[in-house]
Design a protein around this motif. Structure first.
Motif, PDB file in Angstrom:
ATOM      1  N   LEU A  42       0.975  -1.323   0.171  1.00 32.09           N
ATOM      2  CA  LEU A  42      -0.053  -0.085  -0.135  1.00 32.09           C
ATOM      3  C   LEU A  42       0.858   1.204   0.083  1.00 32.09           C
ATOM      4  CD1 LEU A  42      -0.076   1.461   3.245  1.00 32.09           C
ATOM      5  CD2 LEU A  42      -1.681  -0.547   3.579  1.00 32.09           C
ATOM      6  N   LEU A  43       0.424   2.439  -0.424  1.00 30.19           N
ATOM      7  CA  LEU A  43       1.062   3.825  -0.329  1.00 30.19           C
ATOM      8  C   LEU A  43      -0.085   4.843  -0.174  1.00 30.19           C
ATOM      9  CD1 LEU A  43       0.190   4.781  -3.221  1.00 30.19           C
ATOM     10  CD2 LEU A  43       1.852   3.112  -3.904  1.00 30.19           C
ATOM     11  N   HIS A  44       0.482   6.133   0.136  1.00 28.99           N
ATOM     12  CA  HIS A  44      -0.526   7.294   0.353  1.00 28.99           C
ATOM     13  C   HIS A  44       0.060   8.132  -0.642  1.00 28.99           C
ATOM     14  CE1 HIS A  44      -0.656   6.648   4.848  1.00 28.99           C
ATOM     15  NE2 HIS A  44      -1.363   5.720   4.439  1.00 28.99           N
ATOM     16  N   ALA A  45      -0.736   8.022  -1.739  1.00 23.79           N
ATOM     17  CA  ALA A  45      -0.523   8.851  -3.053  1.00 23.79           C
ATOM     18  C   ALA A  45      -0.892  10.122  -3.099  1.00 23.79           C
ATOM     19  CB  ALA A  45      -1.536   8.181  -4.152  1.00 23.79           C
ATOM     20  N   GLN A  46      -0.292  11.053  -3.440  1.00 26.71           N
ATOM     21  CA  GLN A  46      -0.700  12.362  -3.624  1.00 26.71           C
ATOM     22  C   GLN A  46      -1.864  12.276  -4.890  1.00 26.71           C
ATOM     23  OE1 GLN A  46       2.208  15.461  -4.471  1.00 26.71           O
ATOM     24  NE2 GLN A  46       3.674  14.661  -2.784  1.00 26.71           N
ATOM     25  N   GLU A  59      -2.596  10.007  -8.587  1.00 22.87           N
ATOM     26  CA  GLU A  59      -3.695   8.842  -8.547  1.00 22.87           C
ATOM     27  C   GLU A  59      -3.435   7.980  -9.641  1.00 22.87           C
ATOM     28  OE1 GLU A  59      -8.346   8.164  -7.626  1.00 22.87           O
ATOM     29  OE2 GLU A  59      -7.278   9.763  -6.766  1.00 22.87           O
ATOM     30  N   GLY A  60      -3.524   8.850 -10.778  1.00 24.36           N
ATOM     31  CA  GLY A  60      -3.994   8.266 -12.227  1.00 24.36           C
ATOM     32  C   GLY A  60      -2.430   7.524 -12.459  1.00 24.36           C
ATOM     33  N   PHE A  61      -1.562   7.709 -11.857  1.00 26.35           N
ATOM     34  CA  PHE A  61      -0.258   7.047 -12.330  1.00 26.35           C
ATOM     35  C   PHE A  61      -0.250   5.754 -11.608  1.00 26.35           C
ATOM     36  CE2 PHE A  61       3.723   5.746 -10.143  1.00 26.35           C
ATOM     37  CZ  PHE A  61       4.626   5.717 -11.284  1.00 26.35           C
ATOM     38  N   TYR A  62      -0.412   5.744 -10.178  1.00 22.82           N
ATOM     39  CA  TYR A  62      -0.756   4.505  -9.419  1.00 22.82           C
ATOM     40  C   TYR A  62      -1.614   3.679  -9.797  1.00 22.82           C
ATOM     41  CZ  TYR A  62       2.889   6.550  -6.357  1.00 22.82           C
ATOM     42  OH  TYR A  62       4.033   7.001  -5.909  1.00 22.82           O
ATOM     43  N   ARG A  63      -2.943   4.195 -10.362  1.00 25.47           N
ATOM     44  CA  ARG A  63      -3.846   3.119 -11.013  1.00 25.47           C
ATOM     45  C   ARG A  63      -3.477   2.186 -12.216  1.00 25.47           C
ATOM     46  NH1 ARG A  63      -9.174   3.820  -9.618  1.00 25.47           N
ATOM     47  NH2 ARG A  63      -9.749   5.696  -8.334  1.00 25.47           N
ATOM     48  N   ARG A  64      -2.719   3.118 -13.075  1.00 22.81           N
ATOM     49  CA  ARG A  64      -1.900   2.391 -14.247  1.00 22.81           C
ATOM     50  C   ARG A  64      -1.031   1.229 -13.609  1.00 22.81           C
ATOM     51  NH1 ARG A  64      -2.291   7.718 -15.931  1.00 22.81           N
ATOM     52  NH2 ARG A  64       0.006   8.178 -15.371  1.00 22.81           N
ATOM     53  N   GLN A  65      -0.659   1.749 -12.482  1.00 23.45           N
ATOM     54  CA  GLN A  65       0.637   0.474 -11.966  1.00 23.45           C
ATOM     55  C   GLN A  65      -0.354  -0.614 -11.262  1.00 23.45           C
ATOM     56  OE1 GLN A  65       3.420   1.014 -13.434  1.00 23.45           O
ATOM     57  NE2 GLN A  65       2.531   2.983 -14.038  1.00 23.45           N
ATOM     58  N   GLY A  66      -1.500  -0.707 -11.153  1.00 27.04           N
ATOM     59  CA  GLY A  66      -2.130  -1.791 -10.620  1.00 27.04           C
ATOM     60  C   GLY A  66      -2.577  -1.597  -9.094  1.00 27.04           C
ATOM     61  N   PHE A  67      -2.451  -0.211  -8.713  1.00 30.23           N
ATOM     62  CA  PHE A  67      -3.143   0.081  -7.367  1.00 30.23           C
ATOM     63  C   PHE A  67      -4.437   0.662  -7.343  1.00 30.23           C
ATOM     64  CE2 PHE A  67       1.342  -0.062  -6.943  1.00 30.23           C
ATOM     65  CZ  PHE A  67       1.575  -0.172  -5.608  1.00 30.23           C
ATOM     66  N   ALA A  68      -5.318   0.323  -6.459  1.00 26.34           N
ATOM     67  CA  ALA A  68      -6.644   0.824  -6.359  1.00 26.34           C
ATOM     68  C   ALA A  68      -6.885   1.661  -5.043  1.00 26.34           C
ATOM     69  CB  ALA A  68      -7.443  -0.515  -6.090  1.00 26.34           C
TER      70      ALA A  68
END
Length: 294
Positions: free
Chosen positions: A249-253, A257-266
């Motif tokens: 898990l991570l705390h995304a700015q 958010e869009g970058f992390y979504r593309r890397q498979g994070f929800a």
């Protein structure tokens, strides 16, 4: 005939209102700007900050020749792909071939010849072997990054400089909030280019048994969009997988958010404030490592 298959690098753009002439097509001179912009993207794709790289090599590149051949016209709001490749490297010059496509349709082809020269006298110099090797390797499709993982003692100097530049200087986060005791026990990742320049960093902590936490993800502002963040993220996820974690898990700015979504994070939960910046918790399941055959 030039086709898209001739290029491994493309810079994408959308024709703007100001680039269309009275004939309602892109004014011919703007295509040189399209190619010049693509050259900047080409250096970014090689993970080479242009000005810093030229300073290291004690030279600069000067255009000796620029030619264009027009095959068809682009119009307002067209989405264009500008292909570029380094076709030949001579003693002191390098030839780039380019093409502008709308889909698969070739609109404009071009040639740019640069000379490597002393910036003080603008006299030509041999293309440095290190630059020649980087261009050849990129055109062969070889990796442009070396992502290393290790301890703060091993990677802290470069990681600290990157985080200070991004979080303290650029985002104005107070320095006392950036540095904490967790760095000493974290696994750190730093991405280096072929010239040994550190371009991005991140760290991995144990959040709870079986759950890892990624944080302090930072990439140089002039290198963003070149896949560096994704490479660092995957390196840290690999470390988590190999040590048996089932989730990261991570705390995304919110801006990332869009970058992390593309890397498979929800997304998980509601937004919250951290260091004066809106964040959101995001998580990704980690598959266990594949056992090797006996």
């Amino acid at each position: 005939m030039t086709t898209r298959r001739d290029f491994r690098f493309f810079d994408t753009l959308r024709v703007r209102w100001a680039e269309v002439d009275m004939q309602k097509i892109v004014f011919n001179g703007h295509y040189l700007m399209y190619f010049d912009t693509a050259v900047a993207g080409y250096w970014r794709a090689m993970a080479l900050p242009y000005h810093e790289t030229m300073a290291l090599l004690q030279g600069d590149l000067y255009v000796r020749k620029a030619t264009l051949e027009y095959h068809a016209s682009a119009h307002y709001e067209d989405r264009l792909d500008v292909g570029l490749r380094c076709a030949r490297i001579g003693n002191s010059s390098m030839q780039f071939m380019g093409a502008v496509f709308r889909g698969d349709e070739l609109l404009v082809s071009g040639e740019l010849v640069y000379v490597f020269a002393d910036p003080a006298t603008q006299t030509s110099q041999p293309v440095p072997a290190q630059l020649r090797a980087a261009l050849d390797a990129f055109e062969r499709g070889e990796p442009v990054l070396d992502v290393r993982t290790g301890t703060w003692d091993e990677l802290g100097r470069e990681a600290q400089a990157l985080r200070a530049a991004v979080f303290v200087d650029e985002q104005k986060i107070p320095a006392e909030l950036e540095w904490d005791a967790a760095d000493a026990n974290a696994v750190h990742a730093v991405a280096y280019n072929r010239f040994g320049m550190a371009l991005g960093t991140g760290r991995l902590l144990e959040h709870s048994p079986g759950v890892a936490k990624i944080g302090r993800m930072a990439v140089r502002h002039d290198m963003r969009g070149a896949g560096i963040g994704a490479a660092i993220l995957e390196a840290l996820v690999t470390v988590a997988r190999e040590r048996g974690d089932g989730e990261v898990l991570l705390h995304a700015q919110r801006s990332a958010e869009g970058f992390y979504r593309r890397q498979g994070f929800a997304v998980r939960g509601e937004p919250f404030d951290e260091a004066g910046i809106e964040h959101i918790t995001m998580a990704r399941a980690v598959a266990p490592p594949v056992a090797s055959a006996a």
